[in-house]
Design an enzyme around this catalytic site. Structure first.
Site, PDB file in Angstrom:
ATOM      1  N   ALA A   1      49.241  -1.689  49.546  1.00 37.59           N
ATOM      2  CA  ALA A   1      49.166  -0.894  48.320  1.00 37.59           C
ATOM      3  C   ALA A   1      48.127  -1.462  47.360  1.00 37.59           C
ATOM      4  O   ALA A   1      47.339  -0.719  46.759  1.00 37.59           O
ATOM      5  CB  ALA A   1      50.538  -0.830  47.650  1.00 37.59           C
ATOM      6  N   LYS A   2      48.105  -2.776  47.212  1.00 34.11           N
ATOM      7  CA  LYS A   2      47.180  -3.399  46.268  1.00 34.11           C
ATOM      8  C   LYS A   2      45.735  -3.346  46.762  1.00 34.11           C
ATOM      9  O   LYS A   2      44.803  -3.249  45.966  1.00 34.11           O
ATOM     10  CB  LYS A   2      47.613  -4.837  45.985  1.00 34.11           C
ATOM     11  CG  LYS A   2      48.892  -4.937  45.154  1.00 34.11           C
ATOM     12  CD  LYS A   2      48.816  -4.109  43.872  1.00 34.11           C
ATOM     13  CE  LYS A   2      49.931  -4.421  42.906  1.00 34.11           C
ATOM     14  NZ  LYS A   2      49.869  -3.583  41.684  1.00 34.11           N
TER      15      LYS A   2
ATOM     16  N   TYR B   1      53.200  -4.284  50.076  1.00 40.05           N
ATOM     17  CA  TYR B   1      52.587  -4.595  48.780  1.00 40.05           C
ATOM     18  C   TYR B   1      51.096  -4.898  48.939  1.00 40.05           C
ATOM     19  O   TYR B   1      50.267  -4.426  48.145  1.00 40.05           O
ATOM     20  CB  TYR B   1      53.317  -5.790  48.165  1.00 40.05           C
ATOM     21  CG  TYR B   1      52.923  -6.157  46.765  1.00 40.05           C
ATOM     22  CD1 TYR B   1      53.359  -5.409  45.671  1.00 40.05           C
ATOM     23  CD2 TYR B   1      52.141  -7.274  46.520  1.00 40.05           C
ATOM     24  CE1 TYR B   1      53.013  -5.762  44.375  1.00 40.05           C
ATOM     25  CE2 TYR B   1      51.792  -7.642  45.231  1.00 40.05           C
ATOM     26  CZ  TYR B   1      52.233  -6.883  44.163  1.00 40.05           C
ATOM     27  OH  TYR B   1      51.887  -7.246  42.887  1.00 40.05           O
TER      28      TYR B   1
END
Length: 253
Positions: free
Chosen positions: A157-158, A154
């Site tokens: 991805a961010k 995550y």
């Protein structure tokens, strides 16, 4: 809006949480809103909230990581609401785990929904923005982009969403299209509830503990993020592009 033309906005992951709050806020600002989520039926509450307030909304079902579904969804929005010139890439999933426990599938799923999804949605929508000589792309990043234990997928991805945003701003600026990112901190959503469950805490206790670490001494609500997104989508924000705004109740490094 300074224009008499009703802008058409697409908000992904808009069945609940930040996406739903954003769709409702943009409709209140006079936008016609495509409420897009994996399950079209799950968009019902968001659409009803918008239409009950006198707004215009369309429920659209699509997997943002599927190229054919994205193209069909964006084409449908253009046909039924009008050319989409505002896009909020909010759709996201969690597959949290420590690195040594994380499966390849958990890594791939998070990358596909967040990064591939934002890429496919933006690529499909940008032609309408270029033709209109007006466009607003807002991508959802996160304070986790700065690193967060148990979220290597995550966080990556961010962080990627921020680089994606800045490059969009460079490539699309000459066509009247801006691209910005909003990076929420602790926001009360199903995702943060899932994180609380993962670490073995009750959600109320999890929120209370988080609030003590936030300078404004409270956790965020989806509407806090929607307000920031609404600014970036407005005509008045035309000279703001390639920026990352942390909506986190205080400064972050």
């Amino acid at each position: 809006m300074s224009t008499t033309e009703q802008r058409v906005a697409v908000v992904t992951g808009a069945a609940r949480g930040i996406g739903a709050a954003t769709a409702v806020r943009l409709a209140a600002d006079g936008r016609a809103v495509a409420v897009l989520d994996l399950d079209e039926g799950a968009c019902k509450d968001t659409v009803e909230a918008i239409t009950a307030a006198g707004g215009t909304a369309l429920a659209v079902g699509a997997d943002v990581s599927d190229e054919a579904q994205v193209q069909a969804a964006v084409s449908r929005v253009a046909d039924e609401l009008g050319a989409p010139t505002i896009l909020v890439n909010n759709a996201g999933v969690l597959r949290d785990n420590l690195l040594f426990k994380m499966s390849t599938a958990d890594w791939d799923t998070v990358m596909s929904v967040h990064l591939r999804g934002a890429f496919l949605m933006t690529r499909a929508a940008q032609k309408y923005m270029v033709d209109a000589k007006f466009g607003r792309v807002v991508n959802l990043s996160s304070s986790s982009a700065l690193g967060n234990r148990g979220q290597v997928n995550y966080s990556a991805a961010k962080a990627g969403m921020q680089g994606f945003t800045k490059t969009l701003a460079i490539e699309l600026g000459k066509f009247g299209v801006t691209a910005n990112a909003v990076a929420p901190g602790f926001i009360v959503t199903d995702m943060t509830a899932a994180t609380a469950a993962r670490v073995g805490m009750g959600f109320e206790d999890f929120q209370a503990a988080a609030a003590t670490q936030i300078p404004v001494q409270r956790v965020g609500r989806p509407e806090d993020v929607a307000n920031a997104i609404a600014f970036f989508t407005g005509d008045a924000a035309g000279f703001v592009s390639g920026q990352v705004l942390y909506v986190a109740g205080g400064p972050l490094d």
